[in-house]
Design a protein around this motif. Sequence first.
Motif, mmCIF file in Angstrom:
data_model
loop_
_atom_site.group_PDB
_atom_site.id
_atom_site.type_symbol
_atom_site.label_atom_id
_atom_site.label_comp_id
_atom_site.label_asym_id
_atom_site.label_seq_id
_atom_site.Cartn_x
_atom_site.Cartn_y
_atom_site.Cartn_z
ATOM 1 N N LYS A 19 0.839 -1.209 0.000
ATOM 2 C CA LYS A 19 0.000 0.000 0.000
ATOM 3 C C LYS A 19 0.866 1.248 0.000
ATOM 4 O O LYS A 19 0.571 2.235 -0.683
ATOM 5 C CB LYS A 19 -0.911 0.000 1.222
ATOM 6 C CG LYS A 19 -1.855 1.197 1.273
ATOM 7 C CD LYS A 19 -2.779 1.147 2.476
ATOM 8 C CE LYS A 19 -3.719 2.340 2.474
ATOM 9 N NZ LYS A 19 -4.643 2.315 3.649
ATOM 10 N N GLN A 69 1.448 1.336 -8.515
ATOM 11 C CA GLN A 69 0.868 0.027 -8.243
ATOM 12 C C GLN A 69 0.971 -0.902 -9.451
ATOM 13 O O GLN A 69 1.298 -2.083 -9.309
ATOM 14 C CB GLN A 69 -0.595 0.152 -7.819
ATOM 15 C CG GLN A 69 -1.208 -1.182 -7.402
ATOM 16 C CD GLN A 69 -2.524 -1.017 -6.691
ATOM 17 O OE1 GLN A 69 -3.008 0.089 -6.511
ATOM 18 N NE2 GLN A 69 -3.113 -2.123 -6.281
ATOM 19 N N SER A 105 -2.760 -3.680 -0.379
ATOM 20 C CA SER A 105 -3.680 -3.420 0.726
ATOM 21 C C SER A 105 -3.374 -4.377 1.868
ATOM 22 O O SER A 105 -3.186 -5.573 1.625
ATOM 23 C CB SER A 105 -5.127 -3.601 0.255
ATOM 24 O OG SER A 105 -6.013 -3.787 1.341
ATOM 25 N N LYS A 149 -6.165 -7.110 1.966
ATOM 26 C CA LYS A 149 -6.060 -8.056 0.860
ATOM 27 C C LYS A 149 -4.769 -8.865 0.947
ATOM 28 O O LYS A 149 -4.744 -10.034 0.563
ATOM 29 C CB LYS A 149 -6.128 -7.318 -0.479
ATOM 30 C CG LYS A 149 -7.499 -6.752 -0.794
ATOM 31 C CD LYS A 149 -7.516 -6.088 -2.155
ATOM 32 C CE LYS A 149 -8.912 -5.545 -2.484
ATOM 33 N NZ LYS A 149 -8.940 -4.872 -3.801
#
Length: 236
Positions: free
Chosen positions: A64, A72, A153, A156
């Motif tokens: 993140k 990303q 994340s 996740k």
Amino acid sequence: MLTSALVLGLLGSLHCLGMCGPIAFMLPLDQTNQVKKTAQLSIYHFGRLLAYGVIGVLFGLLGKGLSLFGIQQKLSIGIGVLMIILVLIPGKYLNGHKLLSPIYSIIGKVKSKLGAELKKKTPDTFLTIGFLNGFLPCGLVYMALLGAIAMGSPLKGGLYMMIFGLGTVPLMSLVVYSKGMFSTSIKSRIQKMIPVFVVIIGILFIVRGLGLGIPYVSPKQAPTDSVSATIECHQP
């Protein structure tokens, strides 16, 4: 992407037997009561999944942090390439590197604690053994952690690692109940499939990062200008 974690765990569980199999065989399970034995084994597995989840959250947090820099998609491509490279590079070039010595020191302490716990038979023993087991070195766990970083994340990332761990549960459980159930030829075939599947996952991460507009697989990233414009329109 989460499905890839499950399949990696399922296919890689045979590889996990090399690291975790001896520990599973040494578990102080109750051999006189099958219900209690199953409960103890389940607690052990829960401990492993909990450890994987904790590690996944930490690496997901790292992902993140990298995502906040707007990289990303590049991160996903880089991790995919790294997965493929790690499969192609022989392990002898990675093992024993000086940069890894602090990690080996920590692993040594984990193994010592694990050895002490295996001698106990208290109710919390199986949870502790499973949790410590989750921190032992494993090439497939490292591959799964790369996937957790790419999730971008903490939630996740933790979920990715727990699903990976869940994939290893069936075979690890079967081995406890049926020792020597796999012939050498079957083990050899599955071992050869693992690097191939890791490469496939690496390609999947690369495709994801390319933003080809494929739903759920390679979604397009919203243009930076459009996102900025949207934010400005909603400002008071």
